[in-house]
Design a protein around this motif. Structure first.
Motif, mmCIF file in Angstrom:
data_model
loop_
_atom_site.group_PDB
_atom_site.id
_atom_site.type_symbol
_atom_site.label_atom_id
_atom_site.label_comp_id
_atom_site.label_asym_id
_atom_site.label_seq_id
_atom_site.Cartn_x
_atom_site.Cartn_y
_atom_site.Cartn_z
ATOM 1 N N PRO A 179 0.833 -1.207 0.000
ATOM 2 C CA PRO A 179 0.000 0.000 0.000
ATOM 3 C C PRO A 179 0.866 1.255 0.000
ATOM 4 N N ASP A 180 0.229 2.368 -0.198
ATOM 5 C CA ASP A 180 0.943 3.650 -0.221
ATOM 6 C C ASP A 180 1.160 4.115 1.220
ATOM 7 N N SER A 182 4.408 4.401 4.589
ATOM 8 C CA SER A 182 5.797 4.775 4.824
ATOM 9 C C SER A 182 6.746 3.643 4.427
ATOM 10 N N LYS A 183 7.538 3.873 3.408
ATOM 11 C CA LYS A 183 8.489 2.860 2.938
ATOM 12 C C LYS A 183 9.554 2.596 3.991
ATOM 13 N N GLU A 222 1.020 0.766 8.922
ATOM 14 C CA GLU A 222 2.149 -0.078 8.519
ATOM 15 C C GLU A 222 2.183 -1.390 9.310
ATOM 16 N N GLU A 289 6.526 -3.674 -5.892
ATOM 17 C CA GLU A 289 5.103 -3.437 -5.654
ATOM 18 C C GLU A 289 4.480 -4.446 -4.702
#
Length: 466
Positions: A179-180, A182-183, A222, A289
């Motif tokens: 999902p979009d 915090s990486k 997250e 992804e």
């Protein structure tokens, strides 16, 4: 001349002691502190020691096979592969305890002598062990000899070659679209979780098992994303779910009925126990992804299949808001309705691919989103009086009664106040779910928070007017 004779006599005595036949000392007893393997043999004669060894070896050989083990594999070695040399062991003991010049002709104390043992490397079990190329065979045999020389039983840890490990079977795999979020947070938590080993009868807590800053564990989105992948993975292993908090709305990742919310601030955790006899290892593979969760193990006979059953759709209710600016018959959609869902999550248990049983894991509920329509205030019947205050833009009216539609589409007056809980719009048969009670408590907390904000706003306005 007398001195020379004395020295000659002394020298002769030493020679006699050093080269005295062994059988001449057979009846002598072992000095204090003498140990043969783990057995204390002080003050025992040779014959007593021989009798003791023969008795203990007979008992040792009658026990179950040696067990070599690691987290993921177990290898058994028959005791028939071990051959002890009793006479050579006793000879070694006598050699170590005899008188020496260095001890001023006194027999040394606190002597330790291991049993002399030889392992038959042609034995089937040893050949099997040698065939495991990831095992350090030579070191493993040395370790076996060390344990056997003390007549110990084990278990003994398997010794692997540097950089090698046993090949594991992939037992389950879950692939979720990233999902979009915090990486950096996801990358940190992934690194912490990757390679985690779930030992038998060990409890795993998402919040307690991770060495992560509190700020990251409070990142609800997250942590819930990762917990959802783990939860689906746990359902496919021999894990008992101790605590799992379902999400009230279906996220854009995972499957319906198979998700979990984790947030340290709210005390929501994901806790499971490995109730099987084998360890599992977690693997995480992050792509651009997707994030793939992998459960690995070895020699696991059980397998699991998860399905969603007994799905029931919860139709959304229609809630009316009134405005004096709309003409009779006019209406405006303020919020589109969305159906809710109730379902059961079932896990089927198999052993060697033979069905054993079904077990209900959870009963999940996803709340419906009500449809909200803005209609003309003239739509109210004469029996319903308005106590309203049209807003300045003439679109939304505050503090009015709500009217809902029945299942037949008939207009009914709602007895619910505007600040009613969303739970009040659920059919009665769904209100028995535990999560519904949690929602009610949450609504009460939000109501108190709204009252507090209203009070602050009022005080602020009054302070400005003064």
């Amino acid at each position: 001349m007398n001195i020379k004779r004395l020295l000659y006599a002394l020298f002769s005595f030493v020679i006699i002691l050093l080269f005295l036949p062994t059988n001449a000392m057979a009846a002598s007893k072992m000095p204090s502190g003498t140990k043969l393997g783990t057995f204390n043999v002080e003050k025992q004669t040779e014959e007593e020691i021989r009798s003791l060894l023969e008795e203990e070896l007979l008992l040792w050989h009658s026990k179950e096979d040696f067990v070599l083990e690691s987290d993921f594999e177990t290898i058994q070695i028959s005791r028939e592969a071990f051959h002890f040399d009793v006479e050579a062991t006793i000879d070694q003991l006598k050699e170590e305890t005899k008188r020496k010049i260095s001890t001023f002709f006194r027999r040394p104390k606190n002597v330790y002598v291991p049993l002399i043992v030889e392992i038959d490397e042609s034995h089937t079990d040893l050949q099997y062990l040698k065939g495991k190329t990831h095992i350090d065979y030579d070191t493993q045999v040395e370790r076996l000899e060390e344990v056997a020389s003390d007549l110990q039983d084990g278990p003994i840890a398997l010794v692997y070659k540097d950089g090698e490990e046993p090949p594991l079977d992939k037992l389950a795999e879950v692939k979720l679209k990233l999902p979009d979020l915090s990486k950096a947070t996801i990358d940190y938590l992934v690194e912490e979780l990757d390679g985690f080993v779930f030992q038998p009868e060990e409890i795993f807590s998402f919040l307690d098992s991770l060495d992560a800053p509190e700020k990251l564990l409070n990142s609800r989105d997250e942590t819930s994303f990762l917990a959802t992948g783990l939860y689906e993975l746990f359902l496919q292993g021999n894990f008992e779910i101790i605590e799992r908090n379902p999400q009230l709305t279906l996220p854009n990742y995972g499957k319906k009925g198979i998700n979990a919310e984790v947030n340290q601030r709210d005390g929501k955790d994901l806790i499971v126990e490995n109730i099987g006899e084998h360890a599992y290892r977690l693997g995480l593979e992050k792509e651009e992804e997707h994030l793939t969760f992998i459960l690995e193990g070895k020699d696991v006979r059980e397998s699991y299949r998860v399905k969603v059953d007994n799905e029931r759709k919860i139709s959304p209710r229609t809630i009316y808001r009134y405005s004096k600016s709309l003409k009779p018959g006019e209406e405006k959609l303020l919020q589109a309705g969305k159906a809710g869902l109730a379902l059961d999550v079932i896990r089927s248990v198999y052993e060697d691919d033979v069905f054993i049983k079904d077990e209900t894991i959870s009963k999940d509920l996803y709340l419906p989103t009500p449809e909200i329509l803005l209609v003309s205030a003239d739509s109210l019947s004469e029996d319903n009086t308005l106590d309203t205050d049209t807003s300045t833009d003439g679109e939304v009216v505050e503090d009015v009664d709500e009217i809902q539609l029945s299942d037949l589409g008939e207009e009914i007056v709602s007895s619910l106040p505007i600040d009613a809980s969303v739970v009040d719009y659920l059919p009665e048969d769904f209100k028995k779910y535990e999560i519904v009670q949690e929602i009610k408590e949450l609504d009460k907390m939000l109501t108190r928070y709204d009252d507090f904000l209203t009070f602050i706003e009022k005080e602020y306005k009054e302070s400005i007017e003064k």
